[in-house]
Design a protein around this motif. Structure first.
Motif, PDB file in Angstrom:
ATOM      1  N   ASP A 176       0.872  -1.501  -0.112  1.00  0.00           N
ATOM      2  CA  ASP A 176       0.073  -0.098  -0.032  1.00  0.00           C
ATOM      3  C   ASP A 176       0.935   1.221   0.061  1.00  0.00           C
ATOM      4  OD1 ASP A 176      -2.602   1.550   0.592  1.00  0.00           O
ATOM      5  OD2 ASP A 176      -1.410   1.650   2.479  1.00  0.00           O
ATOM      6  N   PHE A 177       1.865   1.343   0.916  1.00  0.00           N
ATOM      7  CA  PHE A 177       2.695   2.368   0.966  1.00  0.00           C
ATOM      8  C   PHE A 177       3.509   2.808  -0.222  1.00  0.00           C
ATOM      9  CE2 PHE A 177       6.829   4.498   2.300  1.00  0.00           C
ATOM     10  CZ  PHE A 177       6.338   5.748   2.938  1.00  0.00           C
ATOM     11  N   LEU A 178       3.917   1.694  -1.044  1.00  0.00           N
ATOM     12  CA  LEU A 178       4.748   2.208  -2.255  1.00  0.00           C
ATOM     13  C   LEU A 178       3.934   2.714  -3.496  1.00  0.00           C
ATOM     14  CD1 LEU A 178       8.014  -0.246  -2.090  1.00  0.00           C
ATOM     15  CD2 LEU A 178       7.644   2.081  -1.537  1.00  0.00           C
ATOM     16  N   MET A 179       2.590   2.715  -3.384  1.00  0.00           N
ATOM     17  CA  MET A 179       1.856   3.212  -4.129  1.00  0.00           C
ATOM     18  C   MET A 179       1.782   4.675  -4.238  1.00  0.00           C
ATOM     19  SD  MET A 179      -0.022   0.817  -5.859  1.00  0.00           S
ATOM     20  CE  MET A 179      -0.287  -0.781  -6.038  1.00  0.00           C
ATOM     21  N   SER A 180       2.176   5.118  -3.264  1.00  0.00           N
ATOM     22  CA  SER A 180       2.023   6.454  -3.136  1.00  0.00           C
ATOM     23  C   SER A 180       3.359   7.318  -2.048  1.00  0.00           C
ATOM     24  CB  SER A 180       0.681   7.166  -2.703  1.00  0.00           C
ATOM     25  OG  SER A 180       0.520   6.747  -1.487  1.00  0.00           O
ATOM     26  N   ALA A 181       4.234   6.310  -2.239  1.00  0.00           N
ATOM     27  CA  ALA A 181       5.395   6.948  -1.225  1.00  0.00           C
ATOM     28  C   ALA A 181       6.080   8.363  -1.495  1.00  0.00           C
ATOM     29  CB  ALA A 181       6.292   5.871  -0.881  1.00  0.00           C
ATOM     30  N   GLN A 182       5.865   8.736  -3.005  1.00  0.00           N
ATOM     31  CA  GLN A 182       6.606   9.790  -3.403  1.00  0.00           C
ATOM     32  C   GLN A 182       5.960  10.998  -2.610  1.00  0.00           C
ATOM     33  OE1 GLN A 182       5.019   7.678  -5.265  1.00  0.00           O
ATOM     34  NE2 GLN A 182       3.334   8.676  -5.949  1.00  0.00           N
ATOM     35  N   GLU A 183       4.821  11.011  -2.150  1.00  0.00           N
ATOM     36  CA  GLU A 183       4.173  11.999  -1.412  1.00  0.00           C
ATOM     37  C   GLU A 183       4.637  12.410  -0.075  1.00  0.00           C
ATOM     38  OE1 GLU A 183       2.508  13.840  -3.505  1.00  0.00           O
ATOM     39  OE2 GLU A 183       1.748  12.251  -4.849  1.00  0.00           O
ATOM     40  N   LEU A 184       5.650  11.639   0.277  1.00  0.00           N
ATOM     41  CA  LEU A 184       6.691  12.132   1.372  1.00  0.00           C
ATOM     42  C   LEU A 184       7.266  13.273   0.923  1.00  0.00           C
ATOM     43  CD1 LEU A 184       8.187   8.707   2.699  1.00  0.00           C
ATOM     44  CD2 LEU A 184       6.476  10.315   3.954  1.00  0.00           C
ATOM     45  N   ALA A 185       7.508  13.620  -0.184  1.00  0.00           N
ATOM     46  CA  ALA A 185       8.279  14.607  -0.579  1.00  0.00           C
ATOM     47  C   ALA A 185       7.308  15.823  -0.418  1.00  0.00           C
ATOM     48  CB  ALA A 185       8.734  14.627  -2.087  1.00  0.00           C
ATOM     49  N   THR A 186       6.039  15.847  -0.874  1.00  0.00           N
ATOM     50  CA  THR A 186       4.988  16.947  -0.665  1.00  0.00           C
ATOM     51  C   THR A 186       4.921  17.227   0.878  1.00  0.00           C
ATOM     52  OG1 THR A 186       3.790  15.698  -2.584  1.00  0.00           O
ATOM     53  CG2 THR A 186       2.563  17.504  -1.306  1.00  0.00           C
ATOM     54  N   ALA A 187       4.953  16.271   1.672  1.00  0.00           N
ATOM     55  CA  ALA A 187       4.568  16.397   2.958  1.00  0.00           C
ATOM     56  C   ALA A 187       5.826  17.282   3.407  1.00  0.00           C
ATOM     57  CB  ALA A 187       4.668  14.918   3.564  1.00  0.00           C
ATOM     58  N   ALA A 188       6.978  17.045   3.000  1.00  0.00           N
ATOM     59  CA  ALA A 188       8.089  17.688   3.586  1.00  0.00           C
ATOM     60  C   ALA A 188       8.249  19.109   3.114  1.00  0.00           C
ATOM     61  CB  ALA A 188       9.400  16.883   3.191  1.00  0.00           C
ATOM     62  N   GLN A 189       7.988  19.156   1.629  1.00  0.00           N
ATOM     63  CA  GLN A 189       7.926  20.589   1.054  1.00  0.00           C
ATOM     64  C   GLN A 189       6.742  21.450   1.537  1.00  0.00           C
ATOM     65  OE1 GLN A 189       7.440  20.475  -3.126  1.00  0.00           O
ATOM     66  NE2 GLN A 189       7.167  22.744  -3.353  1.00  0.00           N
ATOM     67  N   HIS A 190       5.897  20.884   2.002  1.00  0.00           N
ATOM     68  CA  HIS A 190       4.582  21.954   2.472  1.00  0.00           C
ATOM     69  C   HIS A 190       4.563  21.802   3.950  1.00  0.00           C
ATOM     70  CE1 HIS A 190       3.226  23.051  -1.546  1.00  0.00           C
ATOM     71  NE2 HIS A 190       3.659  21.905  -1.827  1.00  0.00           N
ATOM     72  N   GLY A 191       5.575  21.422   4.728  1.00  0.00           N
ATOM     73  CA  GLY A 191       5.550  21.390   6.034  1.00  0.00           C
ATOM     74  C   GLY A 191       4.586  20.597   6.907  1.00  0.00           C
ATOM     75  N   ALA A 192       4.072  19.402   6.347  1.00  0.00           N
ATOM     76  CA  ALA A 192       3.133  18.903   6.992  1.00  0.00           C
ATOM     77  C   ALA A 192       3.591  17.986   8.112  1.00  0.00           C
ATOM     78  CB  ALA A 192       2.394  17.581   6.047  1.00  0.00           C
ATOM     79  N   ASN A 193       2.912  17.928   9.277  1.00  0.00           N
ATOM     80  CA  ASN A 193       3.244  17.603  10.633  1.00  0.00           C
ATOM     81  C   ASN A 193       2.402  16.325  10.664  1.00  0.00           C
ATOM     82  OD1 ASN A 193       4.523  17.781  12.899  1.00  0.00           O
ATOM     83  ND2 ASN A 193       2.685  18.494  14.057  1.00  0.00           N
ATOM     84  N   LEU A 194       3.052  15.137  10.529  1.00  0.00           N
ATOM     85  CA  LEU A 194       2.236  13.817  10.614  1.00  0.00           C
ATOM     86  C   LEU A 194       3.287  12.747  10.832  1.00  0.00           C
ATOM     87  CD1 LEU A 194       2.612  11.944   7.542  1.00  0.00           C
ATOM     88  CD2 LEU A 194       1.690  14.100   6.839  1.00  0.00           C
ATOM     89  N   ILE A 195       2.582  11.668  11.294  1.00  0.00           N
ATOM     90  CA  ILE A 195       3.360  10.187  11.546  1.00  0.00           C
ATOM     91  C   ILE A 195       2.994   9.260  10.500  1.00  0.00           C
ATOM     92  CG2 ILE A 195       3.780   8.633  13.332  1.00  0.00           C
ATOM     93  CD1 ILE A 195       2.917  10.521  15.369  1.00  0.00           C
ATOM     94  N   VAL A 196       4.071   8.691  10.054  1.00  0.00           N
ATOM     95  CA  VAL A 196       3.752   7.515   9.003  1.00  0.00           C
ATOM     96  C   VAL A 196       4.054   6.202   9.750  1.00  0.00           C
ATOM     97  CG1 VAL A 196       4.022   6.566   6.687  1.00  0.00           C
ATOM     98  CG2 VAL A 196       4.326   9.019   7.189  1.00  0.00           C
ATOM     99  N   ILE A 197       3.201   5.386   9.878  1.00  0.00           N
ATOM    100  CA  ILE A 197       3.567   3.957  10.284  1.00  0.00           C
ATOM    101  C   ILE A 197       3.367   2.752   9.146  1.00  0.00           C
ATOM    102  CG2 ILE A 197       2.994   2.075  11.830  1.00  0.00           C
ATOM    103  CD1 ILE A 197       1.636   4.116  13.698  1.00  0.00           C
ATOM    104  N   VAL A 198       4.523   2.459   8.668  1.00  0.00           N
ATOM    105  CA  VAL A 198       4.361   1.232   7.684  1.00  0.00           C
ATOM    106  C   VAL A 198       4.714  -0.232   8.175  1.00  0.00           C
ATOM    107  CG1 VAL A 198       5.568   0.433   5.511  1.00  0.00           C
ATOM    108  CG2 VAL A 198       5.699   3.010   6.119  1.00  0.00           C
ATOM    109  N   VAL A 199       3.631  -1.063   7.969  1.00  0.00           N
ATOM    110  CA  VAL A 199       3.537  -2.271   8.495  1.00  0.00           C
ATOM    111  C   VAL A 199       4.019  -3.256   7.266  1.00  0.00           C
ATOM    112  CG1 VAL A 199       1.990  -4.109   9.518  1.00  0.00           C
ATOM    113  CG2 VAL A 199       1.622  -1.680   9.970  1.00  0.00           C
ATOM    114  N   ASP A 200       5.171  -3.827   7.462  1.00  0.00           N
ATOM    115  CA  ASP A 200       5.911  -4.462   6.582  1.00  0.00           C
ATOM    116  C   ASP A 200       5.952  -5.870   6.841  1.00  0.00           C
ATOM    117  OD1 ASP A 200       7.827  -5.610   4.761  1.00  0.00           O
ATOM    118  OD2 ASP A 200       9.395  -4.519   5.680  1.00  0.00           O
ATOM    119  N   ASN A 201       5.154  -6.873   5.893  1.00  0.00           N
ATOM    120  CA  ASN A 201       4.939  -8.336   6.222  1.00  0.00           C
ATOM    121  C   ASN A 201       5.675  -8.755   4.948  1.00  0.00           C
ATOM    122  OD1 ASN A 201       3.213  -8.116   4.235  1.00  0.00           O
ATOM    123  ND2 ASN A 201       1.590  -8.820   5.343  1.00  0.00           N
ATOM    124  N   GLY A 202       6.087  -8.075   3.899  1.00  0.00           N
ATOM    125  CA  GLY A 202       6.869  -8.682   2.738  1.00  0.00           C
ATOM    126  C   GLY A 202       5.887  -9.262   1.836  1.00  0.00           C
ATOM    127  N   ALA A 203       4.858  -8.618   1.716  1.00  0.00           N
ATOM    128  CA  ALA A 203       3.674  -9.433   0.937  1.00  0.00           C
ATOM    129  C   ALA A 203       2.543  -8.486   0.487  1.00  0.00           C
ATOM    130  CB  ALA A 203       3.226 -10.704   1.452  1.00  0.00           C
TER     131      ALA A 203
END
Length: 555
Positions: free
Chosen positions: A442-469
């Motif tokens: 799910d995350f890698l479908m839109s991970a590039q929007e981390l750049a948007t969050a950083a550029q616009h000063g978004a204050n947020l926590i991201v939790i990635v649940v990784d089960n390799g599948a």
């Protein structure tokens, strides 16, 4: 060199949006609407959020509409930009959220010649939008923008798509914006309310199902008052868990995928269903079985703002077409309830509380315990955003969506929604804690929007649940096609998500035990800005989530 003046048509378009209350636009810029970008350069009242992929921009606009009740706005370019953005239109349609997507179109002299990046935009978007059209004449911009707002907000809310031919945006015009629009009031008829109260009074085992089209803070407040006064158990529709406060004494839990089995049985045996705002679609009803589609001994009262939804699938004994807030307030203030007083609400609430209390599992990183710890650590009004996948089941079951709004999650099961939605939420509510939860796929479908969050000063926590599948699909594989060496197409080779987050400027941490997660969350909560926690879990923890997610594309 003197500045080139903004074309009148583009200036008019931006002024029309500002008049309708638009204060934020999500975009991936394109040469087909340079005139609009120029007009926005001197429009300080509109915040322009530059995104990294058109699907992310459309997701953000959809989420913004869900939070404000007025259309979220996105601008993308023709062809590839429009087709990338179509996922957000699909989500807005199935989720009943107001949104307007503006698409820069080919010059009108190129139309029909398969011009560069040409797509017949009204034909392409027509099946997945409430309305899709092209503005061919600059003088009609105010008309089209006003109609787009009215269409997106009225009845069952949804998306509108407007194509903007490049030459039209450069045209001259003397037209002026139309005044701000609001949805027309839809109060329920007194006769219908009287009938409803009589039907409820005659019921022995009623259940309410709430949340969906047009639901807002007013509907939430007043319907909760009504339900608590009458004692009716209240279940929320799929991914509408903030439609009533979880601290309410009559809250019975959520329907959809992975609900409390006791709630499922309660809904199936109910002799009266009061559905308010919910479409009673496939996800909420588990394939039209909860409640059963045909039930001769059950009464259905269906309240919805759009007459086209009433009696479309489930036959209603009483159909009420009304605005959700108007209906809820009328019900709460109704002074003749015939002494309705059920004790089922308290019993259903006790069953839900038992179901939604996490117990320590046997896995090194136990997600149920982690969500329980989140509840104890983060503010009660935290906004939780997720896309699609089995991972979401832990939050559906164990989180408490106390604030309004506090759940941004696509009912249509679209992957990649969570992070863009969290960016929109962080910008809309900078004073609140915002958490994006995502599976690895799910995350890698839109991970590039981390750049948007950083550029616009978004204050947020991201939790990635990784089960390799792609975990949900693998779960279905093992159920439908069991046996040795039958796993196909669902394994994933992932990056180090903590390092990836750091590359975007985030504070990041890695957790493979419950204690490491707790330490990371406390550290993250004590910081501001962009923060990411990479959780590595065992693939076998899928079954332990208690969220058997059927028919959802996810990972």
């Amino acid at each position: 060199m003197s500045a080139k003046p903004t074309p009148a048509a583009a200036r008019l378009l931006v002024d029309c949006l500002a008049e309708q209350g638009c204060d934020r636009i999500f975009t991936v810029p394109g040469e087909s609407f340079l005139q609009v970008l120029d007009a926005l350069s001197d429009t300080p009242t509109v915040d322009l959020v530059t995104c990294r992929q058109e699907g992310g921009a459309a997701f953000m606009a959809c989420a913004d509409g869900a939070m404000t009740g007025r259309p979220g706005i996105a601008f993308v370019t023709r062809g590839p930009g429009a087709t990338n953005a179509s996922i957000g239109v699909h989500v807005a349609q199935q989720d009943s959220q107001p949104m307007i997507l503006f698409v820069g179109d080919v010059d009108s002299t190129m139309r029909g010649r398969e011009g560069f990046q040409e797509v017949d935009l009204p034909a392409f978007f027509g099946p997945i939008a409430k309305w899709a059209a092209r503005i061919d004449h600059a003088d009609r911009i105010p008309e089209y923008v006003a109609r787009a707002y009215a269409t997106a907000m009225s009845g069952r809310p949804g998306p509108v798509v407007l194509a903007l031919p490049e030459d039209m945006l450069s045209a001259d015009t003397q037209a002026t914006p139309r005044a701000r629009l609001s949805p027309p009031p839809q109060a329920p008829l007194p006769e219908a309310m009287q009938t409803m109260m009589a039907l409820i009074a005659d019921a022995a085992d009623p259940v309410a199902i709430v949340g969906g089209a047009g639901w807002d803070a007013r509907a939430r407040e007043y319907f909760q008052l009504f339900a608590e006064r009458t004692g009716i158990p209240v279940a929320t529709a799929f991914r509408r868990q903030d439609a009533i406060s979880p601290s309410s004494k009559v809250y019975a839990g959520n329907l959809g995928y992975g609900p409390n089995p006791k709630l499922v049985e309660r809904v199936k045996r109910a002799d009266l269903i009061l559905a308010v705002g919910a479409r009673l679609g496939e996800a909420t009803t588990d394939g039209y079985t909860v409640p059963p589609l045909d039930h001769s001994n059950r009464t259905l009262i269906h309240v919805h703002p759009d007459p086209n939804e009433l009696n479309s699938v489930y036959p209603a004994d009483l159909a009420i077409c009304a605005d959700m807030g108007e209906f809820a307030e009328t019900a709460a203030l109704w002074d003749d309830d015939d002494g309705i007083d059920f004790d089922a609400g308290a019993r259903a609430n006790a069953e839900w509380r038992d179901w939604a209390t996490a117990h320590t599992g046997d896995f090194p990183l136990d997600m149920a315990s982690c969500v329980q710890f989140m509840r104890d650590t983060l503010p009660a009004d935290t906004i939780v955003c997720n896309g699609a996948g089995n991972f979401a089941g832990w939050w559906h079951r164990y989180w408490r969506y106390e604030g309004w709004p506090s759940q941004l999650a696509p009912t249509c099961g679209a992957m990649g929604y969570g992070l863009p939605a969290a960016v929109a939420a962080a910008l809309r509510f900078p004073e609140r804690t915002v958490v994006a939860v995502a599976g690895d796929g799910d995350f890698l479908m839109s991970a590039q929007e981390l750049a948007t969050a950083a550029q616009h000063g978004a204050n947020l926590i991201v939790i990635v649940v990784d089960n390799g599948a792609y975990g949900t699909i693998r779960m279905h594989q093992e159920r439908e096609f069991p046996g040795e060496n039958r796993i196909s197409g669902t394994r994933l080779a992932n990056p180090d998500f903590a390092t990836l987050g750091a590359a975007y400027g985030a504070w990041s941490a890695f957790a493979e035990t419950t204690e490491q997660f707790k330490d990371a969350l406390v550290a993250a909560e004590g910081r501001s800005g962009l923060r990411l926690i990479h959780c590595k879990i065992d693939i076998e923890q899928l079954a332990a989530s208690g969220a058997t997610v059927s028919k959802l594309r996810g990972g």
